[in-house]
Scaffold this active site. Structure first.
Site, short mmCIF file in Angstrom:
data_model
loop_
_atom_site.label_atom_id
_atom_site.label_comp_id
_atom_site.label_asym_id
_atom_site.label_seq_id
_atom_site.Cartn_x
_atom_site.Cartn_y
_atom_site.Cartn_z
CG ASN A 55 -2.18 -0.91 1.15
OD1 ASN A 55 -2.69 -0.92 0.09
ND2 ASN A 55 -2.39 -1.75 2.28
CB CYS B 130 -6.04 -5.68 -2.69
SG CYS B 130 -6.64 -5.15 -1.01
CG HIS B 131 -6.12 -9.54 1.61
ND1 HIS B 131 -5.17 -9.79 1.94
CD2 HIS B 131 -6.67 -8.29 2.15
CE1 HIS B 131 -4.66 -8.93 2.67
NE2 HIS B 131 -5.78 -7.96 3.08
CG HIS C 119 -8.31 -0.54 0.32
ND1 HIS C 119 -7.30 0.34 1.17
CD2 HIS C 119 -7.89 -1.53 0.15
CE1 HIS C 119 -6.48 -1.00 1.57
NE2 HIS C 119 -6.86 -1.87 0.84
CE1 TYR D 124 -9.08 4.44 2.65
CE2 TYR D 124 -10.66 2.89 1.90
CZ TYR D 124 -9.43 3.10 2.60
OH TYR D 124 -8.57 2.18 2.96
#
Length: 488
Positions: free
Chosen positions: A150, A171-172, A201, A258
Site C-alpha cells: 500500500n 489485494c484481498h 479499497h 475514504y
C-alpha cells in the site's frame, strides 16, 4: 515445467511471505523454482529464510531459497517480482497517524489515502521506481511486477506510468467482502457469484447472485442487520449500503477514512466505531496491530520455526491472488480474480489513467480484464474523488513538488472535511520534516518547511483520537490467547 525465479522484495514481512510461499508451493508445477528473498533487514531475512528452508526440507520440495540484502542481485533473472514493502517501517507509520491527529484527522489505518496514506505513498513511490529500474535492467525479459504494498493504487500507478513495467496490483479486500456476503446470505461453497468493481479499497459489489438469483439491496441490508456480529462491527458499511444501494469491500475502519462524512466530528465518530477488533474503526488500530504482531513474532520465533516442519496441505491454499496468477500464467489453467490495473476504458465512468480494481481472467496470455463495466453514479463519484487525490499524489512523489503534495492532501475527502487550507499546509510541512530521511525527492524543500514551522501560527492539540488503545505487551497477548483457547 521449466524452472524460473521469483524475487520477493520486503520479504522481512515474515507472516505474509510465509503465506505466499506456501501458496505457491501448493501448486506442483511451481515447486521447481528459486525464491529469492530480499529486505533491508538482515535479521528478518535470516528468520524468514530459516522458516522457508524448514518448509522445503519437511516437504522435500525441489525449491531453492536464497536471501540477500542486495536487491538487484535478488531481482536478477527473475520472471516475477513481488513487493511487500513498507518504506520507513513502523517508525514512519507512527508519524502518519500521530501528526494528523494534532490537526483533528483521526485515522484507523492511514495507508491508502487520507493524510497518512498520501505520505506513505511519497515514501514508497521513489523506491517502487527503483524496483522498476532493476526489473527493466536485470530481470528476465518481460518480467511481471506483482505489487502487494500500500498505497496500492498510487504504487501501481507510479510503476505503470513512470516505471514502465507490466504491473498488477493485488489485494484481498474483495475476497473478504465476498466471504461476509456469503455468510449473511447463508451461501454454501460455489453458491455465490458477484461482480465487484471500482478502485482499491473502494470496490463495490455491483451485482450479487445467489444460485443465479440476483440479490437486491433490501435483501442484503436485512441480511447484514440480522447478523449478530456484522450488524455491530460494520455499522458504517451497512449505512453506506443503505444509501448507495451496494456493499463496499472495505472494513468499517478502512471505509471510514475514504469518505468525508463519518470521522469528521469526534462526537459523531464514536457511534460508527466498534472496538471488538482494530479493523472496525479504532484510532491508529492498524499501527497498534502491526506493532503487536512484530513484537509477538520476535518473541515467538522458535514456535513459528517448529510449525514450519508441518506438511503443506494444498487444500489450505489461501485466496491471495499471487499463486493463482502464477499458476494461470505458467500452466494455462484459467483464474478469475480482481486485479488492480490501469483503467483504459474497463470501467466506463472512471478516468482512463486511473488504477482500477475489477474482475479479470488470467491465462498464458496474461491478465484479461472484463471491459464495459459502469458503476452506479454515487460509487463512481466517490471513486473519482479519491482518484484525483491519487493522481496528484503520484505526480508530487515523482516531481518532489511540495506544493502539489499539499494540494493533494487538501483535496483528500476526509482531510478536506476537517481542516482549513492553512492547517493542511502546516500539517504537510510537519510531516515532510518528520519523515525527511525517507523523502529524498523533497530534500530541497525541508529547510523552507522547517522555517515555516518555526513561524507557525496554527494551533494544534495533543489528542489521542476518539478510540485509541495502548499497545499490548507480549505477556498480555499470550494471556489473552490462552484465555481464548480455554474458552473455545
Amino acid at each position: 515445467m521449466s524452472n524460473f525465479k521469483i524475487a520477493i522484495i520486503g520479504a522481512g514481512s515474515i507472516g505474509f511471505t510465509k503465506k505466499l510461499f506456501i501458496d505457491i508451493l501448493s501448486v506442483p508445477e511451481l515447486q521447481n523454482i528459486e525464491v529469492a528473498l530480499t529486505d533491508i533487514s538482515e535479521r528478518n531475512l535470516d528468520m524468514i529464510r530459516s522458516i522457508l528452508d524448514r518448509i522445503v526440507e519437511a516437504n522435500r520440495f525441489p525449491t531453492r531459497v536464497t536471501a540477500t540484502t542486495d536487491r538487484r542481485k535478488a531481482i536478477e533473472g527473475a520472471r516475477y517480482v513481488i513487493s511487500c514493502v513498507r518504506v520507513g517501517g513502523l517508525e514512519a507509520y507512527a508519524d502518519d497517524i500521530r501528526i494528523p491527529l494534532k490537526y483533528g484527522v483521526d485515522q484507523c489505518v492511514g495507508d491508502t489515502i487520507c493524510a497518512g496514506g498520501i505520505l506513505y505513498g511519497q515514501r514508497n513511490i521513489p523506491v517502487i521506481l527503483d524496483f522498476c529500474k532493476d526489473i527493466r535492467e536485470v530481470a528476465e525479459s518481460g518480467a511481471r511486477f506483482l505489487n502487494y504494498a500500500n498505497p496500492m493504487a498510487m504504487n501501481t500507478w507510479a510503476a505503470i506510468e513512470y516505471g514502465k513495467v507490466e504491473t498488477i496490483g493485488l489485494c484481498h479486500g474483495v475476497q473478504h467482502g465476498g466471504e461476509q456476503i456469503a455468510e449473511v446470505l447463508g451461501a454454501g461453497e460455489g453458491e455465490l457469484d458477484f461482480i465487484c468493481s471500482g478502485i482499491n479499497h473502494q470496490t463495490w459489489f455491483i451485482d450479487v447472485r445467489l444460485n443465479g438469483r440476483k440479490v437486491g439491496k433490501d435483501e442484503l441490508v436485512a441480511a447484514f442487520e440480522a447478523h449478530p456480529v456484522f450488524s455491530q462491527q460494520e455499522k458504517l458499511r451497512i449505512d453506506v449500503l443503505k444509501r448507495f444501494g451496494v456493499y463496499s469491500t472495505e472494513s468499517n475502519g478502512h471505509l471510514s477514512e475514504y469518505l468525508p462524512w463519518y470521522r469528521k466530528r469526534p462526537d459523531e465518530t464514536a457511534k460508527w466505531i466498534d472496538m471488538s477488533d482494530w479493523i472496525h474503526g479504532e484510532t491508529g488500530g492498524y499501527l497498534r496491530y502491526s506493532t503487536e504482531n512484530r513484537n509477538w513474532f520476535e518473541t515467538e520465533f522458535p514456535v513459528f520455526l517448529e510449525q514450519a516442519s508441518k506438511p503443506v496441505d494444498p487444500k489450505k491454499r489461501s485466496n491471495e491472488h499471487a499463486s493463482h496468477i502464477l499458476e494461470a500464467l505458467e500452466t494455462g489453467r484459467v483464474y478469475r480474480g480482481h486485479f488492480n490495473v490501469r483503467n483504459d476504458g474497463v470501467i466506463t465512468n472512471l478516468p482512463a489513467d486511473a488504477i482500477i480494481e475489477s474482475p479479470g481472467f488470467v491465462d498464458r496470455f496474461g491478465v484479461n480484464m472484463a471491459a464495459g463495466i459502469t458503476l452506479p453514479e454515487a460509487c463512481a463519484a466517490t471513486c473519482i474523488s479519491s482518484i484525483n487525490v491519487q493522481r496528484m499524489s503520484v505526480h508530487a512523489a515523482v516531481s518532489g513538488d511540495i506544493d502539489l503534495l499539499k494540494l493533494a492532501v487538501l483535496h483528500d475527502p476526509l482531510v478536506g472535511a476537517i481542516c482549513t487550507p492553512e492547517e493542511v499546509w502546516q500539517m504537510v510541512d510537519e510531516m515532510v520534516v518528520a519523515q525527511a530521511e525517507w523523502l529524498p525527492q523533497y530534500a530541497d524543500a525541508v529547510d523552507a518547511a522547517k522555517d515555516r514551522l518555526g513561524r507557525a501560527t496554527v494551533k494544534t492539540r495533543d489528542w489521542a483520537g476518539v478510540a485509541r488503545r495502548k499497545v499490548r505487551s507480549v505477556e498480555e497477548l499470550r494471556a489473552e490467547k490462552a484465555k481464548k483457547q480455554a474458552a473455545e
